[in-house]
Design a protein around this motif. Structure first.
Motif, PDB file in Angstrom:
ATOM      1  N   THR A  79      47.586  37.243  27.653  1.00  0.00           N
ATOM      2  CA  THR A  79      48.060  38.190  28.662  1.00  0.00           C
ATOM      3  C   THR A  79      49.509  38.570  28.368  1.00  0.00           C
ATOM      4  O   THR A  79      50.122  38.081  27.416  1.00  0.00           O
ATOM      5  CB  THR A  79      47.953  37.580  30.063  1.00  0.00           C
ATOM      6  OG1 THR A  79      48.716  36.362  30.103  1.00  0.00           O
ATOM      7  CG2 THR A  79      46.501  37.271  30.423  1.00  0.00           C
ATOM      8  N   ASN A  80      50.066  39.437  29.210  1.00  0.00           N
ATOM      9  CA  ASN A  80      51.457  39.881  29.042  1.00  0.00           C
ATOM     10  C   ASN A  80      52.419  38.722  29.315  1.00  0.00           C
ATOM     11  O   ASN A  80      52.590  38.300  30.460  1.00  0.00           O
ATOM     12  CB  ASN A  80      51.765  41.025  30.009  1.00  0.00           C
ATOM     13  CG  ASN A  80      51.110  42.327  29.622  1.00  0.00           C
ATOM     14  OD1 ASN A  80      50.393  42.410  28.630  1.00  0.00           O
ATOM     15  ND2 ASN A  80      51.349  43.370  30.398  1.00  0.00           N
ATOM     16  N   THR A 103      41.497  41.297  26.640  1.00  0.00           N
ATOM     17  CA  THR A 103      41.117  40.051  27.313  1.00  0.00           C
ATOM     18  C   THR A 103      39.829  40.185  28.112  1.00  0.00           C
ATOM     19  O   THR A 103      39.327  39.192  28.645  1.00  0.00           O
ATOM     20  CB  THR A 103      42.239  39.569  28.244  1.00  0.00           C
ATOM     21  OG1 THR A 103      42.555  40.604  29.173  1.00  0.00           O
ATOM     22  CG2 THR A 103      43.488  39.224  27.438  1.00  0.00           C
ATOM     23  N   CYS A 226      52.704  47.184  34.011  1.00  0.00           N
ATOM     24  CA  CYS A 226      51.735  46.130  34.311  1.00  0.00           C
ATOM     25  C   CYS A 226      50.443  46.394  33.541  1.00  0.00           C
ATOM     26  O   CYS A 226      49.417  45.765  33.793  1.00  0.00           O
ATOM     27  CB  CYS A 226      51.469  46.042  35.810  1.00  0.00           C
ATOM     28  SG  CYS A 226      50.960  47.614  36.547  1.00  0.00           S
ATOM     29  N   PRO A 228      48.195  46.236  30.061  1.00  0.00           N
ATOM     30  CA  PRO A 228      48.109  45.140  29.088  1.00  0.00           C
ATOM     31  C   PRO A 228      48.670  45.516  27.725  1.00  0.00           C
ATOM     32  O   PRO A 228      48.432  46.606  27.214  1.00  0.00           O
ATOM     33  CB  PRO A 228      46.599  44.871  29.012  1.00  0.00           C
ATOM     34  CG  PRO A 228      45.956  46.162  29.389  1.00  0.00           C
ATOM     35  CD  PRO A 228      46.859  46.785  30.407  1.00  0.00           C
ATOM     36  N   LYS A 252      51.679  40.769  34.506  1.00  0.00           N
ATOM     37  CA  LYS A 252      50.397  40.469  33.852  1.00  0.00           C
ATOM     38  C   LYS A 252      49.297  41.430  34.225  1.00  0.00           C
ATOM     39  O   LYS A 252      48.362  41.641  33.455  1.00  0.00           O
ATOM     40  CB  LYS A 252      49.967  39.033  34.173  1.00  0.00           C
ATOM     41  CG  LYS A 252      50.883  38.002  33.532  1.00  0.00           C
ATOM     42  CD  LYS A 252      50.255  36.633  33.475  1.00  0.00           C
ATOM     43  CE  LYS A 252      51.150  35.693  32.687  1.00  0.00           C
ATOM     44  NZ  LYS A 252      50.538  34.395  32.424  1.00  0.00           N
ATOM     45  N   ARG A 253      49.370  42.004  35.435  1.00  0.00           N
ATOM     46  CA  ARG A 253      48.258  42.869  35.858  1.00  0.00           C
ATOM     47  C   ARG A 253      48.730  43.834  36.945  1.00  0.00           C
ATOM     48  O   ARG A 253      49.781  43.622  37.574  1.00  0.00           O
ATOM     49  CB  ARG A 253      47.074  42.045  36.352  1.00  0.00           C
ATOM     50  CG  ARG A 253      47.372  41.169  37.540  1.00  0.00           C
ATOM     51  CD  ARG A 253      46.208  40.268  37.882  1.00  0.00           C
ATOM     52  NE  ARG A 253      45.876  39.384  36.780  1.00  0.00           N
ATOM     53  CZ  ARG A 253      46.483  38.203  36.577  1.00  0.00           C
ATOM     54  NH1 ARG A 253      47.461  37.808  37.396  1.00  0.00           N
ATOM     55  NH2 ARG A 253      46.132  37.426  35.580  1.00  0.00           N
ATOM     56  N   SER A 255      48.642  45.429  40.510  1.00  0.00           N
ATOM     57  CA  SER A 255      48.322  45.095  41.899  1.00  0.00           C
ATOM     58  C   SER A 255      48.700  46.292  42.753  1.00  0.00           C
ATOM     59  O   SER A 255      49.891  46.626  42.863  1.00  0.00           O
ATOM     60  CB  SER A 255      49.095  43.850  42.355  1.00  0.00           C
ATOM     61  OG  SER A 255      49.018  43.707  43.763  1.00  0.00           O
ATOM     62  N   ARG A 538      35.069  38.727  36.566  1.00  0.00           N
ATOM     63  CA  ARG A 538      36.033  39.045  35.500  1.00  0.00           C
ATOM     64  C   ARG A 538      36.242  37.821  34.626  1.00  0.00           C
ATOM     65  O   ARG A 538      36.085  36.715  35.054  1.00  0.00           O
ATOM     66  CB  ARG A 538      37.366  39.489  36.097  1.00  0.00           C
ATOM     67  CG  ARG A 538      37.229  40.766  36.908  1.00  0.00           C
ATOM     68  CD  ARG A 538      38.563  41.422  37.088  1.00  0.00           C
ATOM     69  NE  ARG A 538      38.437  42.699  37.787  1.00  0.00           N
ATOM     70  CZ  ARG A 538      39.370  43.615  37.830  1.00  0.00           C
ATOM     71  NH1 ARG A 538      40.503  43.448  37.207  1.00  0.00           N
ATOM     72  NH2 ARG A 538      39.195  44.744  38.479  1.00  0.00           N
TER      73      ARG A 538
END
Length: 538
Positions: A79-80, A103, A226, A228, A252-253, A255, A538
């Protein structure tokens, strides 16, 4: 809050010699110019220009100590976080080639990527080791795996495994040229397995130059993403920061509920969005952070036209459109002042474009055809597809890159996207191969024939739809089919819509007529997993 593009020639590293368009040279130039200013942060770890250079050299030393040599491939499933960047820059410093892996990859797709890339080292975050449960590592070139510590303990792997070794001592960079491959990025195939795009050092340099100029970057800008880093979009954001003396901050993602809070916390002045993210954000209740952030502009390719003015009025942020791909660059777009909503923009200086018929003959303005692209600068585009010379020749035929996208150009040189020639589905910024989804579904014993294609959603983007013919005397539920897909496909490729049919429309030579299915769209007998409340794992 105003957003202005700048000339590429205004950027600090625009006029460097061609030989310096490499990771080691760019890092050294940045360390000399702005060595003590921030360059990268994953919110827990922060690098200045000098520290980034040192991390690249030390990461290269670590790889070399493990036997990795120039030209070797290093697969990266992570991940980041700063370890991701360390590995990318370490490979670039050493002359090795990094292979960042989505991922969300699963099953046959992940097996293909590891096999095709011939990576000898796999660097994987412990939380992501379960993804390798259905991969036969003995059928790949992977000889060892390094574990990046995540939240969860690692699952056992069928190769020699150890914790991520400590960084090594400083080492001098290899003699890297701008045409040497830095990364192999896998993009979904349209009629077969994913293709590994060989991206040279100079391609990332030009991504940085052209994107930074369109976004009007300045040395004190904070670039928040955010998205990837295994995709071109976020990976080339680092190079935008590098060539403009700005700083990149990653989460990381995405939101939706926290997005504007994150902009405020990081002090972001520029950010990055994909098509569906904007209507998702606009569907949420208004929060105070929407007015408190300092972000003046977002790169937002593919955002439907009707959302641009609404997003600016509500969120006080411009959306910049454009066109680029993993194989090409930021080849099309204009600054905010010249942008036309609903159009990708004009061709950027340094590139050429044609709209052609099926025989590559140029078409006049106003006629729809395939978009072909070419770069003026050497190594501004990818080198081809790794291990797939036939696909390289097919895509770069007549010395033009064939995008597979149908567009129309108006009399003033603005290009508008129409649809795709290729049988590809694009959902939430991800390219989905209908072939790979069909293969996953067809492996179910109840299915006789399946066609997978794009259906439009309420967010005005593609959703995955499957039309299925069952074998005689077989039955299967839609939920069971999705469970079957979840172990074989990335979560974003699992179909949303499923319908059963007696037969599928075909041509005289037996090929399924997907255009007829696409035109038909969603019908009264179509099952929708979102309406059914089915949550994809996921």
């Amino acid at each position: 809050m105003h957003a202005h593009s700048i000339s590429a020639s205004d950027l600090p590293l625009f006029s460097i010699p061609a030989t310096q368009r490499t990771v080691p040279a760019l890092l050294r130039l940045r360390a000399e110019r702005m060595g003590d200013s921030p360059l990268f942060s994953d919110r827990q770890n922060h690098y200045t220009g000098k520290q980034t250079l040192q991390a690249a050299a030390a990461s290269a030393s670590r790889l070399s100590r493990a036997g990795i040599k120039r030209g070797d491939r290093v697969a990266l499933l992570c991940t980041n976080r700063h370890e991701f960047l360390d590995m990318v820059l370490g490979c670039g410093w050493l002359g090795a080639i990094v292979v960042p892996i989505n991922t969300a990859s699963r099953g046959a797709q992940l097996q293909h990527i590891l096999s095709n890339s011939q990576a000898s080292l796999l660097v994987v975050e412990t939380d992501l080791t379960p993804l390798l449960a259905d991969v036969d590592l003995s059928a790949t070139a992977v000889q060892q795996a390094w574990l990046v510590q995540g939240q969860e303990a690692a699952q056992p792997l069928a190769v020699a495994t150890c914790e991520l070794p400590p960084l090594g001592d400083y080492c001098e960079p290899a003699d890297i040229g701008p045409g040497d491959t830095l990364a192999i990025l896998y993009t979904s195939g349209t009629s077969g397995p994913s293709k590994g795009v060989q991206c040279p050092h100079a391609q990332f340099y030009w991504w940085g130059i052209y994107t930074a100029s369109k976004l009007g970057m300045k040395p004190d800008d904070v670039l928040y993403t955010c998205l990837p880093m295994f995709h071109t979009n976020a990976l080339n954001t680092f190079f935008q920061a590098l060539v403009s003396d700005a700083c990149m901050v990653v989460d990381k993602r995405f939101s939706a509920s926290r997005f504007f809070d994150n902009l405020c916390e990081t002090g972001a002045t520029i950010t990055y969005l994909l098509g569906a993210m904007v209507p998702i954000l606009l569907s949420k209740p208004v929060t105070p952070a929407e007015k408190l952030h300092k972000t003046r502009i977002a790169l937002g390719p593919g955002v439907p036209e009707q959302f641009h003015s609404q997003f600016l009025e509500r969120c006080h942020m411009h959306l910049l459109d454009g066109f680029g791909s993993t194989e090409t660059n930021y080849v099309m777009g204009r600054g905010i002042q010249e942008q036309r909503n609903g159009y990708m923009g004009r061709v950027s200086e340094g590139f050429e474009a044609l709209v052609v018929d099926e025989n590559d003959n140029s078409l006049p303005d106003g006629e729809v055809g395939e978009l072909l692209l070419r770069a003026d600068e050497p190594y501004a585009f990818a080198l081809g597809y790794y291990g797939q010379p036939d696909k390289t020749v097919e895509t770069w035929k007549n010395l033009w890159f064939h995008t597979g996208d149908r567009v129309v150009r108006d009399a003033e040189g603005y290009y508008r996207f129409v649809d795709r020639l290729k049988d590809m589905i694009r959902r939430r910024g991800e390219n989905i191969s209908s072939y790979e989804v069909e293969q996953a579904l067809a492996s179910h014993p109840a299915i006789h024939t399946v066609a997978v294609y794009a259906a439009k959603s309420e967010l005005a983007e593609d959703e995955v739809m499957a039309m299925i013919v069952l074998r005689p005397d077989c039955t299967v539920s839609c939920e069971e089919l999705l469970q079957h897909c979840e172990r074989r496909l990335p979560y974003f490729a699992v179909p949303r819509f499923i319908e059963f049919a007696e037969v599928l429309p075909t041509t005289e030579n037996g090929k399924i007529q997907k255009f007829a299915l696409r035109d038909r769209g969603i019908g009264p007998d179509t099952w929708d997993r979102e309406k059914a409340g089915y949550q994809v794992r996921r």
